[in-house]
Write a protein that holds these residues in place. Structure first.
Motif, PDB file in Angstrom:
ATOM      1  N   ILE A 144       1.605 -10.684   2.607  1.00 19.60           N
ATOM      2  CA  ILE A 144       2.496 -11.265   1.595  1.00 19.60           C
ATOM      3  C   ILE A 144       3.676 -11.975   2.258  1.00 19.60           C
ATOM      4  CG2 ILE A 144       4.095 -10.695  -0.283  1.00 19.60           C
ATOM      5  CD1 ILE A 144       2.145  -8.462  -1.090  1.00 19.60           C
ATOM      6  N   ILE A 145       4.218 -11.377   3.301  1.00 18.69           N
ATOM      7  CA  ILE A 145       5.350 -11.998   3.997  1.00 18.69           C
ATOM      8  C   ILE A 145       4.933 -13.291   4.676  1.00 18.69           C
ATOM      9  CG2 ILE A 145       6.969 -11.722   5.924  1.00 18.69           C
ATOM     10  CD1 ILE A 145       7.074  -8.747   5.249  1.00 18.69           C
ATOM     11  N   SER A 146       3.737 -13.314   5.263  1.00 17.21           N
ATOM     12  CA  SER A 146       3.299 -14.467   6.061  1.00 17.21           C
ATOM     13  C   SER A 146       2.821 -15.644   5.219  1.00 17.21           C
ATOM     14  CB  SER A 146       2.178 -14.048   7.018  1.00 17.21           C
ATOM     15  OG  SER A 146       1.042 -13.596   6.303  1.00 17.21           O
ATOM     16  N   ASP A 147       2.411 -15.404   3.973  1.00 14.12           N
ATOM     17  CA  ASP A 147       1.873 -16.463   3.118  1.00 14.12           C
ATOM     18  C   ASP A 147       2.915 -16.853   2.068  1.00 14.12           C
ATOM     19  OD1 ASP A 147       0.455 -18.198   1.511  1.00 14.12           O
ATOM     20  OD2 ASP A 147      -1.352 -16.974   1.450  1.00 14.12           O
ATOM     21  N   ARG A 148       3.423 -18.086   2.151  1.00 12.28           N
ATOM     22  CA  ARG A 148       4.451 -18.544   1.211  1.00 12.28           C
ATOM     23  C   ARG A 148       3.940 -18.631  -0.222  1.00 12.28           C
ATOM     24  NH1 ARG A 148       7.568 -23.473   4.453  1.00 12.28           N
ATOM     25  NH2 ARG A 148       8.357 -22.174   6.184  1.00 12.28           N
ATOM     26  N   HIS A 149       2.623 -18.810  -0.376  1.00 14.70           N
ATOM     27  CA  HIS A 149       2.057 -18.881  -1.724  1.00 14.70           C
ATOM     28  C   HIS A 149       2.182 -17.551  -2.466  1.00 14.70           C
ATOM     29  CE1 HIS A 149      -0.025 -22.200   0.443  1.00 14.70           C
ATOM     30  NE2 HIS A 149       0.181 -22.837  -0.704  1.00 14.70           N
ATOM     31  N   LEU A 150       2.406 -16.476  -1.707  1.00 18.10           N
ATOM     32  CA  LEU A 150       2.513 -15.150  -2.319  1.00 18.10           C
ATOM     33  C   LEU A 150       3.961 -14.707  -2.511  1.00 18.10           C
ATOM     34  CD1 LEU A 150      -0.343 -13.207  -0.479  1.00 18.10           C
ATOM     35  CD2 LEU A 150      -0.446 -14.539  -2.592  1.00 18.10           C
ATOM     36  N   HIS A 151       4.891 -15.624  -2.305  1.00 19.85           N
ATOM     37  CA  HIS A 151       6.299 -15.295  -2.530  1.00 19.85           C
ATOM     38  C   HIS A 151       6.639 -15.462  -4.009  1.00 19.85           C
ATOM     39  CE1 HIS A 151       7.399 -16.076   1.984  1.00 19.85           C
ATOM     40  NE2 HIS A 151       6.509 -15.110   1.810  1.00 19.85           N
ATOM     41  N   THR A 152       5.993 -14.640  -4.816  1.00 18.96           N
ATOM     42  CA  THR A 152       6.160 -14.651  -6.269  1.00 18.96           C
ATOM     43  C   THR A 152       6.533 -13.248  -6.729  1.00 18.96           C
ATOM     44  OG1 THR A 152       3.821 -14.140  -6.654  1.00 18.96           O
ATOM     45  CG2 THR A 152       4.436 -16.484  -6.496  1.00 18.96           C
ATOM     46  N   PRO A 153       7.040 -13.084  -7.957  1.00 16.70           N
ATOM     47  CA  PRO A 153       7.413 -11.753  -8.442  1.00 16.70           C
ATOM     48  C   PRO A 153       6.278 -10.738  -8.354  1.00 16.70           C
ATOM     49  CG  PRO A 153       8.292 -13.425  -9.900  1.00 16.70           C
ATOM     50  CD  PRO A 153       7.434 -14.143  -8.912  1.00 16.70           C
ATOM     51  N   MET A 154       5.057 -11.164  -8.706  1.00 17.90           N
ATOM     52  CA  MET A 154       3.920 -10.252  -8.705  1.00 17.90           C
ATOM     53  C   MET A 154       3.724  -9.623  -7.327  1.00 17.90           C
ATOM     54  SD  MET A 154      -0.056 -11.176  -9.536  1.00 17.90           S
ATOM     55  CE  MET A 154      -1.371 -10.023  -9.205  1.00 17.90           C
ATOM     56  N   TYR A 155       3.749 -10.449  -6.293  1.00 17.82           N
ATOM     57  CA  TYR A 155       3.492  -9.952  -4.946  1.00 17.82           C
ATOM     58  C   TYR A 155       4.748  -9.350  -4.308  1.00 17.82           C
ATOM     59  CZ  TYR A 155      -0.950 -12.219  -5.604  1.00 17.82           C
ATOM     60  OH  TYR A 155      -2.175 -12.572  -6.107  1.00 17.82           O
ATOM     61  N   PHE A 156       5.909  -9.723  -4.819  1.00 17.87           N
ATOM     62  CA  PHE A 156       7.140  -9.051  -4.400  1.00 17.87           C
ATOM     63  C   PHE A 156       7.089  -7.578  -4.795  1.00 17.87           C
ATOM     64  CE2 PHE A 156      11.394  -7.620  -5.844  1.00 17.87           C
ATOM     65  CZ  PHE A 156      12.020  -7.542  -4.602  1.00 17.87           C
ATOM     66  N   PHE A 157       6.663  -7.319  -6.028  1.00 17.58           N
ATOM     67  CA  PHE A 157       6.529  -5.941  -6.483  1.00 17.58           C
ATOM     68  C   PHE A 157       5.401  -5.223  -5.733  1.00 17.58           C
ATOM     69  CE2 PHE A 157       8.204  -7.832 -10.621  1.00 17.58           C
ATOM     70  CZ  PHE A 157       9.501  -7.399 -10.381  1.00 17.58           C
ATOM     71  N   LEU A 158       4.321  -5.933  -5.449  1.00 21.98           N
ATOM     72  CA  LEU A 158       3.205  -5.328  -4.722  1.00 21.98           C
ATOM     73  C   LEU A 158       3.622  -4.916  -3.314  1.00 21.98           C
ATOM     74  CD1 LEU A 158       0.274  -4.506  -4.373  1.00 21.98           C
ATOM     75  CD2 LEU A 158      -0.291  -6.901  -3.862  1.00 21.98           C
ATOM     76  N   SER A 159       4.401  -5.752  -2.643  1.00 21.40           N
ATOM     77  CA  SER A 159       4.860  -5.401  -1.295  1.00 21.40           C
ATOM     78  C   SER A 159       5.764  -4.173  -1.337  1.00 21.40           C
ATOM     79  CB  SER A 159       5.595  -6.581  -0.659  1.00 21.40           C
ATOM     80  OG  SER A 159       6.752  -6.925  -1.402  1.00 21.40           O
ATOM     81  N   ASN A 160       6.592  -4.067  -2.389  1.00 24.47           N
ATOM     82  CA  ASN A 160       7.422  -2.874  -2.551  1.00 24.47           C
ATOM     83  C   ASN A 160       6.568  -1.641  -2.820  1.00 24.47           C
ATOM     84  OD1 ASN A 160      10.626  -3.241  -2.810  1.00 24.47           O
ATOM     85  ND2 ASN A 160       9.631  -5.149  -3.452  1.00 24.47           N
ATOM     86  N   LEU A 161       5.525  -1.797  -3.624  1.00 28.35           N
ATOM     87  CA  LEU A 161       4.618  -0.688  -3.912  1.00 28.35           C
ATOM     88  C   LEU A 161       3.919  -0.221  -2.634  1.00 28.35           C
ATOM     89  CD1 LEU A 161       3.229   1.114  -6.083  1.00 28.35           C
ATOM     90  CD2 LEU A 161       1.454  -0.646  -6.234  1.00 28.35           C
ATOM     91  N   SER A 162       3.490  -1.155  -1.804  1.00 25.44           N
ATOM     92  CA  SER A 162       2.830  -0.805  -0.545  1.00 25.44           C
ATOM     93  C   SER A 162       3.785  -0.069   0.387  1.00 25.44           C
ATOM     94  CB  SER A 162       2.295  -2.063   0.141  1.00 25.44           C
ATOM     95  OG  SER A 162       1.264  -2.662  -0.632  1.00 25.44           O
ATOM     96  N   PHE A 163       5.028  -0.525   0.440  1.00 29.48           N
ATOM     97  CA  PHE A 163       6.027   0.154   1.267  1.00 29.48           C
ATOM     98  C   PHE A 163       6.258   1.587   0.777  1.00 29.48           C
ATOM     99  CE2 PHE A 163      10.527   1.354   1.761  1.00 29.48           C
ATOM    100  CZ  PHE A 163      10.587   1.440   3.146  1.00 29.48           C
TER     101      PHE A 163
END
Length: 324
Positions: free
Chosen positions: A49-68
């Motif tokens: 998610i961090i490496s792909d700019r296309h995934l810098h959206t709210p949906m994937y922001f929350f997903l990255s937090n969930l993974s952490f």
């Protein structure tokens, strides 16, 4: 209850899964494998998610937090259990036990809150697509995550402080592989009425409340999808929710199993059923979440491929430089 009694408590004994010595290597390998899969799987999701700019959206922001949070969640219990198996000890200090309880409660609540926030994100994206970027702005996304952390931290602190006031007698054996809150409370020889009331109140409020919010969001989503005329449009709308629905179902089904175990099991010390339910809840769920999102999500698949290619390129460049 005498307040000074707690100073005499120095440690608890975690009985774990089995007392049979020949089963310990198998248990160690099994849980080490699950731990590594969960940590590296969730870490890959975050890096992709961090490496792909296309995934810098709210949906994937929350997903990255969930993974952490999932990495922290499983790291709260498994490393200590693995260490005890290696050292052939079952001891956990009183301070470490309370610390483990605090962080376990914190991260399980964060999982719950983040799944709720993610369902709201899907609700806005499908039911109000034209206003999505305005509603789900970076400030709101950050605020939702911050509120989740604050509520989780405050509730966990309250529950732990109440447990800190308990006095314990001679039986300090916890029939579990970690300091599970309910099991520790049952070992107290002082009055635990307030602890039990607050525990079930927290489960009802911070468990039932978010679950109701998720159900409401998806009821609106289903109604909105039903109103889409084209089959392709319906499939596209539903596909954005498929991964989240799978994760929510796994999280709440396993969590409900643990909750029902507390209500129906009169003697948790005579059965491993509550331990098995907790394994599904605290170990299997964080391990499977990355697979559910990567296998069902084309964006994550593409991001992982790109991340893998970029990593290979960097390694090859470093290799060439080392050759010179």
């Amino acid at each position: 209850m005498v307040p000074g009694n707690n100073s005499q408590i120095s440690e608890f004994l975690l009985l774990g899964f089995s007392k049979e010595p020949e089963l310990q290597p198998l248990i160690f390998c099994l849980f080490l494998s699950m731990y590594l899969v969960a940590v590296f799987g969730n870490l890959l999701i975050i890096l992709a998610i961090i490496s792909d700019r296309h995934l810098h959206t709210p949906m994937y922001f929350f997903l990255s937090n969930l993974s952490f949070v999932d990495i922290c969640f499983i790291s709260t219990t498994i490393p200590k259990m693995l260490l005890n198996i290696i050292t052939q000890a079952k001891v956990i200090t009183y301070e470490d036990c309370l610390t483990q309880m605090y962080f376990f409660l914190l991260f399980v609540q964060l999982d719950n809150f983040l799944l709720t926030v993610m369902s709201y994100d899907r609700f806005v994206a499908i039911c109000h697509p034209l206003h999505y970027t305005v509603i789900m702005n970076p400030a709101l996304c950050g605020l939702l995550v911050l509120i989740s952390w604050l509520i989780g931290a405050l509730n966990s602190l309250l529950q732990t402080l109440l447990a800190l006031k308990l006095s314990f007698c001679t039986v300090l054996e916890i029939p579990h592989f970690f300091c599970e809150f309910k099991e520790v409370i049952q070992l107290a020889c002082s009055n635990t009425f307030l602890n039990n009331v607050m525990m079930y109140f927290a489960v009802g409020l911070f468990g039932g409340g978010p679950f109701t919010g998720i159900c409401y969001s998806y009821s609106k989503i289903v109604f909105s999808i039903h109103g889409i005329s084209s089959a392709q449009g319906k499939y596209k709308a539903f596909s954005t929710c498929a991964s989240h629905i799978s994760v929510v179902s796994l999280f709440y089904c396993t969590g409900l199993g643990v909750y029902l175990m507390y209500l129906t099991s009169a003697d948790t010390h005579s059965s491993h059923s509550s331990v098995i339910a907790s394994v599904m809840y605290s170990v299997v769920t964080p391990m499977l979440n990355p697979f559910m999102y990567s296998l069902r999500n084309k964006d994550i698949k593409n991001a992982l491929k790109i991340f893998g290619k970029e990593t290979n390129k960097e390694l090859s460049v470093l290799g060439l430089k080392n050759c010179h």
